[in-house]
Each structure stands twice: as structure tokens, then as C-alpha cells.
Design a protein around this motif. Structure first.
Motif, PDB file in Angstrom:
ATOM      1  N   TYR A   1       3.599  41.350  26.970  1.00  0.00           N
ATOM      2  CA  TYR A   1       3.247  42.508  26.785  1.00  0.00           C
ATOM      3  C   TYR A   1       2.705  42.592  25.404  1.00  0.00           C
ATOM      4  CZ  TYR A   1       2.520  47.698  25.980  1.00  0.00           C
ATOM      5  OH  TYR A   1       2.332  48.336  25.744  1.00  0.00           O
TER       6      TYR A   1
ATOM      7  N   THR B   1       3.593  41.019  33.190  1.00  0.00           N
ATOM      8  CA  THR B   1       4.698  41.004  32.197  1.00  0.00           C
ATOM      9  C   THR B   1       6.273  41.541  33.613  1.00  0.00           C
ATOM     10  OG1 THR B   1       4.773  43.824  32.446  1.00  0.00           O
ATOM     11  CG2 THR B   1       2.484  42.655  30.798  1.00  0.00           C
TER      12      THR B   1
ATOM     13  N   GLU C   1       4.328  48.723  32.111  1.00  0.00           N
ATOM     14  CA  GLU C   1       3.914  48.128  30.793  1.00  0.00           C
ATOM     15  C   GLU C   1       2.420  47.186  31.408  1.00  0.00           C
ATOM     16  OE1 GLU C   1       7.534  46.194  28.030  1.00  0.00           O
ATOM     17  OE2 GLU C   1       6.093  44.540  29.698  1.00  0.00           O
TER      18      GLU C   1
END
Length: 337
Positions: free
Chosen positions: A81, A101, A106
Motif C-alpha cells: 500500500y 494489498t 486500501e
């Protein structure tokens, strides 16, 4: 047009990306980042890298290299991320190793950031570029199998045993991506149960059930504690079964034709035959790199493995994790975008 690329992570998979970018005339490798100095030195020697290629131990050393245009991120998923977000904010296109991720929110945020920055985010779901998976799509589209009934897959071996994620996160994403690609839909509900033998909290064996909006169900067996190596996936229909067996290197994709004829109260097999599907040659990862470079040169989103595809797969995995933690209760999957 030559695209200047940096590779972050020179481990087992990162080395293959370095090799492919070095061999591709569309790419110019300008940097490799890895915290292990010995690994970097071995890489320099193995590929006789020009002195102009920067070898660095952290991202900060290369994030502002002149004319850098794209980065391939092949680091542990927990680092994705921050690295991807920073690369996109710096104005770079990103090829990210799977999973995008570990958290759906995210992933979707990175997709939005890429769109805002007008940069391309592509996820290395290598199997989506495998000739057998592409060939399987064509078979499915022809309707060769008749009415689709169910699917199954097995991905087992004795290791490698991960210490950061369980067998499900390590292995399942491949088969889910293939099923989604072949079926043209994503699961609306998942179930997962498992067993832990080696490390507390990390399942070594996981059984998964995927239920699709059409009603189709797929069953996946995942284990990294099984000497019986399997890499096999199948879709069963009323007229035959499409089988992708990666270990059969000479004929990885086949259709096993066959159905029943009812005679009174008996069902007799008829029209049985085995058809080997002819495939194009080519290394899947080479195709991934070519596809990424094409997306960058045209500044056009991936039609195969975009950030959104990666995000949706992580959303499915998170739902599977919830089911696993709750002892196998069915969990609905909501695709956020």
C-alpha cells in the motif's frame, strides 16, 4: 518508445521481472531495489548489469530518479500500500505483485489514486496471461461444455510454507482469478474451512466453496503440507469437462467430452473422447510485462488485470478469511466498485 522501469524486490519472483524487462526492447531497466546487498551483487553479476543501473537498498534512494516512468513492486504484500501509493503520487505507473494489498479498502483507494493521477495500475495475476487460461476462455465462450454444472481445483505441494500469510492467501488467488475469468462473473458468496498443523494461526489446509450469481459453484483444495503436488482446475458441464493441469506441460489444457444417454432407468456414458486444446507458446510473465508496458505507452487501463481486478480478488479473499475465522459460515461478497 522506451519506458524507464525500476524493480522493487529482487527475490525469487523479482529476478524474473528483472530478466523480462532486460529482454524487452520497450523497457529500460534503470534501478533495482532490495535490502539484501548480496542479492543485489548476485543480480549484477548474473545479468551483467550496466553500471548505469542503480542498485539500491530502499525506495527512498530511487524514488526521484530522473526520467523514471514506471515501477514494478515485488515486495511483501504488507508493504504494497505505502509503496504503491507513493509511486503513484510521484507520477509513476505501477505493476504490482499479487495480492494488490491485504485489505480491500486500501486496494480501492489505490485504484482511485491511479485514476486521479492518470497513471496505470496493473496487477501481476500471471495466470490470466497463461496460454492455457486464455485458451480456456475461448472454449468456454464456444459453449462446448453445454450447461455448466460445477468447478473444482486443487493446488497442493510440500511447501513453500509462508510465515506472513496462510495457505489460502498464498494459493487461492490463482484459482479464483481463473474461475472468474472463465465464467465471466465473480462470487457472490464464499465459504472456507481449514486446519492448522505447523504454525499457530496460519492454516496449512483450506477448503473453499465459491458460489457465483448464476448459481455455479466451485470447490478449491489448498495445502502447502502435502507431498502430492497438484496444479489442476476444471469446469464441468453437461457435455464435457474443461481441464487445466499445469503439471502436464505437453498438453496442459484438455476437454474431456462425454455425456449420458438414458435407457429406461439406466444412464449410459456416450460420446466420450479426449481433446487436447492447441495453445500459443509464450512465457506468461513475459506477456504480463509486455501488457504493462503497452498500458503505460498508451496510458490506457488494463483490460485483463487492472487494479480493480486485483481489488475485487482481495475483497473475495477477505470474505474467505472471515468465513474461515467463523468456522465456515457462508459470507456474502460485495464488490465495492
Amino acid at each position: 518508445m522506451t519506458i524507464k522501469v525500476a524493480v522493487l524486490g529482487a527475490g525469487r519472483w523479482g529476478v524474473h521481472l528483472v530478466r523480462n524487462f532486460l529482454e524487452n526492447p520497450q523497457a529500460l531497466l534503470v534501478a533495482v531495489v532490495d535490502p539484501n546487498l548480496d542479492r543485489l551483487a548476485a543480480l549484477r553479476s548474473r545479468y551483467q548489469l550496466d553500471e548505469s543501473v542503480v542498485l539500491a537498498t530502499n525506495w527512498e534512494q530511487v524514488r526521484e530518479l530522473p526520467e523514471l516512468e514506471a515501477v514494478a513492486i515485488v515486495t511483501p504484500a504488507s508493504t504494497h500500500y505505502n509503496l504503491i501509493a507513493d509511486a503513484l503520487q510521484q507520477g509513476y505507473h505501477v505493476l504490482a505483485e499479487k495480492p494488490l494489498t491485504l485489505y480491500p479498502d486500501e486496494c480501492y483507494e489505490l485504484c482511485r489514486l491511479a485514476e486521479q493521477q492518470q497513471r496505470q495500475l496493473v496487477v501481476d495475476h500471471t495466470y490470466l496471461f497463461h496460454p492455457a487460461v486464455i485458451g480456456g476462455q475461448a472454449v468456454m465462450q464456444k459453449g462446448t461444455l453445454g450447461e455448466l454444472r460445477y468447478g473444482y481445483a486443487a493446488r497442493t505441494h510440500l511447501g513453500p510454507v509462508r510465515q506472513d500469510i496462510d495457505a489460502m492467501w498464498d494459493l487461492a488467488i490463482h484459482d479464483i482469478a481463473i474461475f472468474n475469468s472463465w465464467l465471466g462473473e465473480t462470487p457472490s458468496q464464499v465459504q472456507a474451512t481449514g486446519n492448522v498443523w505447523l504454525q499457530n494461526g496460519l492454516a496449512d489446509l483450506v477448503w473453499v466453496t465459491l458460489t457465483y450469481p448464476s448459481g455455479f459453484q466451485a470447490y478449491i483444495h489448498l495445502c502447502w503440507s502435502n507431498p502430492d503436488k497438484q496444479r489442476r482446475l476444471a469446469v464441468v458441464g453437461s457435455q464435457g469437462t474443461l481441464i487445466f493441469d499445469e503439471l502436464l506441460t505437453e498438453s496442459p489444457l484438455t476437454v474431456q467430452h462425454g455425456t449420458f444417454e438414458q435407457k429406461g432407468n439406466k444412464f449410459e456414458p456416450i460420446n466420450q473422447s479426449r481433446e487436447v486444446v492447441n495453445l500459443e507458446s509464450g512465457e506468461p510473465l513475459k506477456r504480463v510485462c509486455e501488457h504493462f508496458l503497452s498500458c503505460v505507452s498508451q496510458n490506457a487501463p488494463s483490460t485483463v488485470s487492472s487494479g480493480l481486478v486485483g481489488a475485487n480478488l482481495v475483497q473475495i479473499l477477505r470474505a474467505m478469511t472471515e468465513s474461515l475465522e467463523k468456522g465456515g459460515v457462508p459470507i456474502s461478497v460485495t464488490q465495492l466498485l
